[in-house]
Enzyme design. Sequence first.
Site, PDB file in Angstrom:
ATOM      1  CD  GLU A 284     -10.011 -25.829 -67.156  1.00  0.00           C
ATOM      2  OE1 GLU A 284     -10.822 -25.809 -66.213  1.00  0.00           O
ATOM      3  OE2 GLU A 284      -8.819 -26.147 -67.011  1.00  0.00           O
ATOM      4  CD1 TRP A 287     -10.884 -29.307 -65.019  1.00  0.00           C
ATOM      5  CD2 TRP A 287     -11.698 -30.101 -63.075  1.00  0.00           C
ATOM      6  NE1 TRP A 287      -9.821 -29.564 -64.185  1.00  0.00           N
ATOM      7  CE2 TRP A 287     -10.287 -30.053 -62.975  1.00  0.00           C
ATOM      8  CE3 TRP A 287     -12.423 -30.558 -61.979  1.00  0.00           C
ATOM      9  CZ2 TRP A 287      -9.602 -30.442 -61.830  1.00  0.00           C
ATOM     10  CZ3 TRP A 287     -11.746 -30.949 -60.843  1.00  0.00           C
ATOM     11  CH2 TRP A 287     -10.343 -30.889 -60.772  1.00  0.00           C
ATOM     12  CD1 TRP A 315     -20.667 -25.968 -41.536  1.00  0.00           C
ATOM     13  CD2 TRP A 315     -19.009 -24.659 -42.264  1.00  0.00           C
ATOM     14  NE1 TRP A 315     -19.943 -26.684 -42.471  1.00  0.00           N
ATOM     15  CE2 TRP A 315     -18.918 -25.904 -42.934  1.00  0.00           C
ATOM     16  CE3 TRP A 315     -18.058 -23.679 -42.568  1.00  0.00           C
ATOM     17  CZ2 TRP A 315     -17.935 -26.184 -43.875  1.00  0.00           C
ATOM     18  CZ3 TRP A 315     -17.081 -23.961 -43.502  1.00  0.00           C
ATOM     19  CH2 TRP A 315     -17.017 -25.197 -44.143  1.00  0.00           C
ATOM     20  CG  ASN A 350     -12.627 -21.175 -62.689  1.00  0.00           C
ATOM     21  OD1 ASN A 350     -13.489 -21.744 -62.036  1.00  0.00           O
ATOM     22  ND2 ASN A 350     -11.352 -21.566 -62.684  1.00  0.00           N
ATOM     23  CD1 TRP A 368     -19.148 -27.244 -47.659  1.00  0.00           C
ATOM     24  CD2 TRP A 368     -20.455 -27.260 -49.459  1.00  0.00           C
ATOM     25  NE1 TRP A 368     -19.705 -28.500 -47.749  1.00  0.00           N
ATOM     26  CE2 TRP A 368     -20.508 -28.540 -48.851  1.00  0.00           C
ATOM     27  CE3 TRP A 368     -21.192 -27.038 -50.618  1.00  0.00           C
ATOM     28  CZ2 TRP A 368     -21.283 -29.588 -49.369  1.00  0.00           C
ATOM     29  CZ3 TRP A 368     -21.967 -28.078 -51.133  1.00  0.00           C
ATOM     30  CH2 TRP A 368     -22.003 -29.334 -50.509  1.00  0.00           C
ATOM     31  CD1 TRP A 391     -20.470 -23.488 -55.124  1.00  0.00           C
ATOM     32  CD2 TRP A 391     -19.555 -22.638 -53.260  1.00  0.00           C
ATOM     33  NE1 TRP A 391     -20.616 -22.124 -55.167  1.00  0.00           N
ATOM     34  CE2 TRP A 391     -20.069 -21.579 -54.039  1.00  0.00           C
ATOM     35  CE3 TRP A 391     -18.931 -22.333 -52.056  1.00  0.00           C
ATOM     36  CZ2 TRP A 391     -19.976 -20.246 -53.637  1.00  0.00           C
ATOM     37  CZ3 TRP A 391     -18.846 -20.995 -51.651  1.00  0.00           C
ATOM     38  CH2 TRP A 391     -19.353 -19.975 -52.439  1.00  0.00           C
TER      39      TRP A 391
HETATM   40  P1  FAD Z   1     -13.858 -21.729 -69.852  1.00  0.00           P
HETATM   41  O1  FAD Z   1     -12.602 -21.584 -69.117  1.00  0.00           O
HETATM   42  O2  FAD Z   1     -13.935 -21.160 -71.203  1.00  0.00           O
HETATM   43  O3  FAD Z   1     -14.174 -23.290 -69.873  1.00  0.00           O
HETATM   44  C1  FAD Z   1     -14.996 -23.898 -70.875  1.00  0.00           C
HETATM   45  C2  FAD Z   1     -16.099 -24.693 -70.229  1.00  0.00           C
HETATM   46  O4  FAD Z   1     -15.563 -25.734 -69.438  1.00  0.00           O
HETATM   47  C3  FAD Z   1     -16.975 -23.897 -69.292  1.00  0.00           C
HETATM   48  O5  FAD Z   1     -17.958 -23.191 -69.998  1.00  0.00           O
HETATM   49  C4  FAD Z   1     -17.550 -24.983 -68.404  1.00  0.00           C
HETATM   50  O6  FAD Z   1     -18.639 -25.634 -69.002  1.00  0.00           O
HETATM   51  C5  FAD Z   1     -16.398 -25.958 -68.308  1.00  0.00           C
HETATM   52  N1  FAD Z   1     -15.631 -25.688 -67.077  1.00  0.00           N
HETATM   53  C6  FAD Z   1     -14.587 -24.871 -66.931  1.00  0.00           C
HETATM   54  N2  FAD Z   1     -14.097 -24.939 -65.669  1.00  0.00           N
HETATM   55  C7  FAD Z   1     -14.881 -25.815 -65.020  1.00  0.00           C
HETATM   56  C8  FAD Z   1     -14.896 -26.309 -63.693  1.00  0.00           C
HETATM   57  N3  FAD Z   1     -13.985 -25.952 -62.779  1.00  0.00           N
HETATM   58  N4  FAD Z   1     -15.841 -27.206 -63.348  1.00  0.00           N
HETATM   59  C9  FAD Z   1     -16.764 -27.621 -64.249  1.00  0.00           C
HETATM   60  N5  FAD Z   1     -16.791 -27.184 -65.524  1.00  0.00           N
HETATM   61  C10 FAD Z   1     -15.871 -26.291 -65.906  1.00  0.00           C
HETATM   62  N6  FAD Z   1     -19.545 -23.887 -63.875  1.00  0.00           N
HETATM   63  C11 FAD Z   1     -20.787 -24.055 -64.361  1.00  0.00           C
HETATM   64  O7  FAD Z   1     -20.930 -24.332 -65.554  1.00  0.00           O
HETATM   65  N7  FAD Z   1     -21.889 -23.900 -63.575  1.00  0.00           N
HETATM   66  C12 FAD Z   1     -21.779 -23.575 -62.253  1.00  0.00           C
HETATM   67  O8  FAD Z   1     -22.804 -23.476 -61.554  1.00  0.00           O
HETATM   68  C13 FAD Z   1     -20.471 -23.378 -61.713  1.00  0.00           C
HETATM   69  N8  FAD Z   1     -20.307 -23.009 -60.408  1.00  0.00           N
HETATM   70  C14 FAD Z   1     -19.026 -22.834 -59.914  1.00  0.00           C
HETATM   71  C15 FAD Z   1     -18.857 -22.482 -58.571  1.00  0.00           C
HETATM   72  C16 FAD Z   1     -17.589 -22.282 -58.042  1.00  0.00           C
HETATM   73  C17 FAD Z   1     -17.410 -21.944 -56.580  1.00  0.00           C
HETATM   74  C18 FAD Z   1     -16.462 -22.428 -58.875  1.00  0.00           C
HETATM   75  C19 FAD Z   1     -15.084 -22.220 -58.329  1.00  0.00           C
HETATM   76  C20 FAD Z   1     -16.626 -22.792 -60.202  1.00  0.00           C
HETATM   77  C21 FAD Z   1     -17.891 -22.997 -60.749  1.00  0.00           C
HETATM   78  N9  FAD Z   1     -18.084 -23.371 -62.098  1.00  0.00           N
HETATM   79  C22 FAD Z   1     -19.345 -23.554 -62.582  1.00  0.00           C
HETATM   80  C23 FAD Z   1     -16.924 -23.732 -62.937  1.00  0.00           C
HETATM   81  C24 FAD Z   1     -16.283 -22.585 -63.735  1.00  0.00           C
HETATM   82  O9  FAD Z   1     -16.035 -21.489 -62.904  1.00  0.00           O
HETATM   83  C25 FAD Z   1     -17.124 -22.122 -64.904  1.00  0.00           C
HETATM   84  O10 FAD Z   1     -17.546 -23.221 -65.676  1.00  0.00           O
HETATM   85  C26 FAD Z   1     -16.329 -21.176 -65.797  1.00  0.00           C
HETATM   86  O11 FAD Z   1     -15.857 -20.079 -65.080  1.00  0.00           O
HETATM   87  C27 FAD Z   1     -17.191 -20.699 -66.909  1.00  0.00           C
HETATM   88  O12 FAD Z   1     -16.542 -19.728 -67.689  1.00  0.00           O
HETATM   89  P2  FAD Z   1     -16.108 -20.050 -69.170  1.00  0.00           P
HETATM   90  O13 FAD Z   1     -17.255 -20.643 -69.910  1.00  0.00           O
HETATM   91  O14 FAD Z   1     -15.500 -18.820 -69.720  1.00  0.00           O
HETATM   92  O15 FAD Z   1     -15.016 -21.168 -68.919  1.00  0.00           O
END
Ligand code: FAD
Length: 486
Positions: A284, A287, A315, A350, A368, A391
């Site tokens: 993650e 990502w 849209w 997420n 979006w 997005w």
């Molecule tokens: P964990 O599951 O604990 O993951 C650890 C870290 O990995 C996160 O803190 C984050 O830095 C990174 N990560 C995890 N999933 C993703 C992902 N899909 N894409 C990029 N990095 C990821 N994340 C942001 O940091 N900032 C945003 O503005 C953001 N906007 C989002 C908008 C949408 C529509 C979606 C679907 C996802 C978005 N995310 C964003 C990605 C993700 O949802 C969050 O990083 C995650 O939910 C954060 O929770 P966590 O720290 O508990 O994640």
Amino acid sequence: MKQNRSDNRMHVMTDLSPSLVWFRDDRRLGDHPALQAAMDRGGPLVLLYILETDAARPHGGARAVWLHYSLTALQAAIEDRGGRLILRRGSSAEVIDAVIAETDAGAVFWNRRYHKPDRDRDAAIKDDLAARGLTVESFNGNLLVEPWEVETKSGTPYRVFTPFWRAATDGLDVTDPIPAPQQLDSCVPDVSSDGLADWALMPTNPDWGSKMMDYHTPGEAGAQARLADFLDGPIEEYAEGRDRPDKALTSRLSPHLAHGEISPRQIWDACKDNDYTSRKFLTEIGWREFSYSLLFYNPDLATQNFNDGYDAMAWDHDDQAFEAWTRGRTGYPFVDAGMRQLWETGWMHNRVRMVVASFLIKHLMIDWRDGEDWFWDTLLEADLASNAASWQWVAGTGADAAPYFRVFNPFGQGEKFDPNGDYVRRWVPELKRLPKKYIHQPWKAPKEVLTDAGIVLGRDYPDPIVDHKSARERVLSAYKTARNSA
Ligand code: FAD
């Protein structure tokens, strides 16, 4: 590379000119290569944060709140070590010039950022200072691998996550994180600084920002505590449970990472036992790295379809539907729970982000970019790269995106990932007495069940603002038309 207290004192006694460290979204003292370089060079330290008035995209409201607390924490951590953080507002080039003139700094250090407008500004500052004979150096403080380090064999950027991450981690040797300095007592005194309160980053009337802090502890110490808590238990269930918003099994490190209060290297180091569950978690983090690569190569990621085959998408512009979505009043409990969690806490799980984003784009057929913008304003961790890439992923317009015909079922997702309805009950309390059979589809509940739960649909909780089946058909047909006309 370690700096100790006596080294630090020694620098004060030398005649070296001061070293300026420009803090940006790297508000920590541990694993801060720019700070370390300044300490290694010697000379008194000038520690500076600039509220940039020429930023390509100003902070959204929630992000500004986090910034306020984050700077408060950084100031305190620096002062605890005998140092001082200078705050200035203005154009970065002008502020840097002014601070150099006031302190006679002979070297400037910062950690790199990756959005083109920032990079261009940083490069211009670097060239200008170097031409004037100053030492200027930048470092990688915010990524495991910088975008240009991961390319396909033909030298192009990756467009798909799995091969990107495979290439990024192939032989990856993450250096040990740099320990935080214990002393910063060689800082230049008597340079004027703005007061943080004067920046008015906090909302007033009402002050919704401090309420959000019931759920978070901004700052480096808060980030380290969050990581320790996560590693102490939830990580064991992460691989299986990370999609369950009713359980706190994800790290919730995202605001800390987005503000640079913890570095991905520190996280990598803490997870380096490399078992299955750590690997899943680090994927993650991968990502996030991929998102930065996308932003680096596509500076318009937040405004232009990555895949221009969807540019003709028609849209809808339905302000009422958009407002219902933002307020968590769509009549779909799982969507509404997510939007209300975001509004109250500045964070959303997420899985629910994917569902609410899909609902806006696919069920309401709203662009979006409007959703991206709403998240930009309401997420504490709003991050240009991850937000825009995510997005676009949901919209089906992005790199390695979900196919356009994947339309998340807003109640099916709830039934699967919030099987007892606890998440909905937490954030949509008017439904809390509904039995789990109907919690994700209250419109299906018999009248007496609704009466027992104290709900009149349309009065206490909205009827669904769109019908799932017909909304799905409508958007699929619109996507097909857009593709055909590309
Ligand atoms: P964990 O599951 O604990 O993951 C650890 C870290 O990995 C996160 O803190 C984050 O830095 C990174 N990560 C995890 N999933 C993703 C992902 N899909 N894409 C990029 N990095 C990821 N994340 C942001 O940091 N900032 C945003 O503005 C953001 N906007 C989002 C908008 C949408 C529509 C979606 C679907 C996802 C978005 N995310 C964003 C990605 C993700 O949802 C969050 O990083 C995650 O939910 C954060 O929770 P966590 O720290 O508990 O994640």
